[in-house]
Scaffold this active site. Sequence first.
Site, PDB file in Angstrom:
ATOM      1  CE  LYS A  25      14.567   5.859   3.228  1.00 31.26           C
ATOM      2  NZ  LYS A  25      15.824   5.433   3.204  1.00 31.26           N
ATOM      3  CB  ALA A  64      23.979  15.864  11.499  1.00 30.38           C
TER       4      ALA A  64
HETATM    5  S1  IVH Z   1      11.508   2.511  -3.128  1.00 27.10           S
HETATM    6  C1  IVH Z   1      11.228   4.722  -6.882  1.00 27.10           C
HETATM    7  N1  IVH Z   1      11.448   0.960  -0.961  1.00 27.10           N
HETATM    8  O1  IVH Z   1      15.689   3.982   0.143  1.00 27.10           O
HETATM    9  C2  IVH Z   1      11.234   4.193  -5.697  1.00 27.10           C
HETATM   10  N2  IVH Z   1      13.354   2.278  -1.377  1.00 27.10           N
HETATM   11  O2  IVH Z   1      16.077   6.903   0.630  1.00 27.10           O
HETATM   12  C3  IVH Z   1      12.466   4.083  -5.009  1.00 27.10           C
HETATM   13  N3  IVH Z   1      14.904   2.125   0.406  1.00 27.10           N
HETATM   14  O3  IVH Z   1      17.098   4.514  -2.675  1.00 27.10           O
HETATM   15  C4  IVH Z   1      12.832   3.392  -3.913  1.00 27.10           C
HETATM   16  N4  IVH Z   1      13.829   0.365   1.671  1.00 27.10           N
HETATM   17  O4  IVH Z   1      17.737   2.387  -1.412  1.00 27.10           O
HETATM   18  C5  IVH Z   1      12.017   1.991  -1.908  1.00 27.10           C
HETATM   19  N5  IVH Z   1      10.800  -0.347   0.849  1.00 27.10           N
HETATM   20  C6  IVH Z   1      11.580   0.551  -0.090  1.00 27.10           C
HETATM   21  C7  IVH Z   1      12.872   0.810   0.409  1.00 27.10           C
HETATM   22  C8  IVH Z   1      13.719   1.700  -0.427  1.00 27.10           C
HETATM   23  C9  IVH Z   1      14.888   1.076   1.643  1.00 27.10           C
HETATM   24  C10 IVH Z   1      16.013   2.836  -0.005  1.00 27.10           C
HETATM   25  C11 IVH Z   1      16.387   2.715  -1.412  1.00 27.10           C
HETATM   26  C12 IVH Z   1      16.278   4.102  -1.973  1.00 27.10           C
HETATM   27  C13 IVH Z   1      16.273   4.966  -0.409  1.00 27.10           C
HETATM   28  C14 IVH Z   1      15.690   6.373  -0.678  1.00 27.10           C
END
Ligand code: IVH
Length: 711
Positions: A133, A55
Amino acid sequence: MTTTTAVPSVVPAGQAPAEATALSDATAYAAAVEQAVQAAAAYYDNGSSALDDDAYDRLVRAIAEYEAAHPDETLPGSPSGKVAGGAVEGDVPHTVPMLSLDNAFSDEEFTTWAASLERRIGRPVASWNVQPKLDGLAIAARYQQGRLTRLITRGDGTAGEDVSHAIGTIEGLPTELTEPATVEVRGEVLMTTAQFEYANEVRTQHGGDPFANPRNAAAGTLRAKDRAYTVPMTFFGYGLLPLPDSGDGLAAELADSAHGDLMDRAVRYGVNTPASTEVPGTVVTTVEDVLARVREIGARRAQLPFGIDGIVIKADLAADQRAAGEGTRAPRWALAFKLPAVEKITKLLDVEWNVGRTGIIAPRAVLEPVDIDGSTVTYATLHNPADITRRGLRLGDHVMVYKAGDIIPRVEAPVAQLRTGDEREITFPAACPQCGSGIDTGEQRWRCERGRNCHLVASVAYAAGRDQLDIEGLGHSRVVQLVDAGLVSALPDLFDRLTRDDLLGLERMGETSTDNLLAALDAAKRQPLSRVLCALGIRGTGRSMSRRIARHFATMDAIRAADAEAMQQVEGIGGEKAPVIVTELAELSDQIDRLAAAGLSMTEPGATPPAPGAGAGAGAGAQVSSDTGPLAGMKVVVTGAMTGPLEKLSRNEMNELVERAGGKASGSVSKNTGLVVAGEGAGSKRTKAETLGIRLATPDEFAELVGEFIR
Ligand code: IVH
């Protein structure tokens, strides 16, 4: 920062996932901005947002679409283009902004994004790094000469909150690196499923409310100072950068390293990364390979011991990243491919109390139907009465519901912000809803005092089922007839009490059906011990556990002679389950005697009883099942539709076949799997086997391999 008042809902909770709902005018737009900012504030503060992720994503998209169409109406408070929706602040400045990620929700969106990135840098992206992620909270960990000195949350991306008090409680984030480097490690802090369960246990023991989900638990735990207890969390690194005093050499080296090399270095330093998991980051070169890897990671999601909410795709080379550059909210060289939400908010309409075949009285939530990950969820488990009380659930509450893969959906927590005051208390039954007897409330799970005799129809129908005694002609309605007529009041009655005349006296029972049923009852006597055991419906044992027990002990006498300690020698039976099984067997003593006297088989073909005094794991029965046969000691997974000589075999019968041939049947593919039998329509398990390089067999090839064991 916690939201306490509900704002007018632009995106109703529980709405089916779809495109963003268009905002009609400036008023609707302003309300949407307000709703998004409040939701983000609550989410980043303690994970208690009144909107689920899906949402929230739709709301933010609707806002962005409205702003694109009416650029001069954009409100300064809008979440667009801001880290954490502009909802959080911090006081420790980041040396380099801690950005968020833009999202893609489909293959097309990813492909379009990749093409625009390549246009921007004027060349193809040399290679892509594809990684999970992780669904937790972003933190920056500063190391000075190898010592962990400071932990900072992401905050608004420019400055975060100091959470250094958590140093030493986060697995995978060592207090000392293996090298005296001065660097900042960035990554995600989360709780694994096991850590989450432990955290809730400890928290409720200390009088606290349980956390709704692992993310919420990690957020609450990371912030909490001076708790009387500590609960562990896990860190996964996804970034490594220099600090002002790193030294020119290291700074230059890090700045020029490909993402994959940075991650390898983090591992060398002793930092945990997704490389230690079943979904390591991988480097691929084409958009097609990226999408294939996205699917592979997605297929493993439900089995992972931690939550992921998408897949992150990054241009791997530093040169490509530099050429792409960064926006204010997110880098242009990375993108999050979001997976379907596994959590949604919907309304709790009612609670039903169902009595299972062993007499367990289990509460079940009746929900306003909600679409989660491709299926409509109407019911969800509520565990037990104590759990309902702990979570403070009320009828009419909006609740967070979780469902992933094939697991039974569960209610996680009420969404307190959405309470209207009209919610009603959930009433617990005072007597067994099935038979009216008293309820044994001594354990967490309530049980009818009559135990398995309470729901006789369910337990007899289960015993007659295809995977147990396989009594053809004895379906649910026939069992109801027998029980109602007073002909069956316990399972053995079928074999030592029921007469031909009894059956003929029943409605819709002619000579032929009677003779057929008698023949089926006779045939049931030849079923192996494992199935007889399963038919007894011992608490905590299903089909595969019954097979393991039967193979281990080989005879009913040996099973009955086992004490809790001996029972624990069976794989998968721990200290909690063993005494329950032993007690249940003792309770069933009369029934077992009667079944044996009636001629049911009390031995397991091919197994031999453990030698007297055999120690841990030394059961001879266990050895027989793994040392001989064409599948000796091999873990085998069966998936997809069986064909040829195996066509008629149920999944349970296939598993029995695997074990007769010396193997171990398993439901999930891992690196320890020896063989995957993949029939038509085999999906993620086949893909996983292929990725892990595990031997695959068609049903025909498998039939040939175990030919002599097919019955
Ligand atoms: S890279 C400059 N890699 O997802 C790159 N983020 O929605 C920034 N996150 O703020 C992040 N797994 O908290 C990156 N393998 C991953 C990730 C990841 C989780 C989170 C992170 C970021 C958020 C964005």
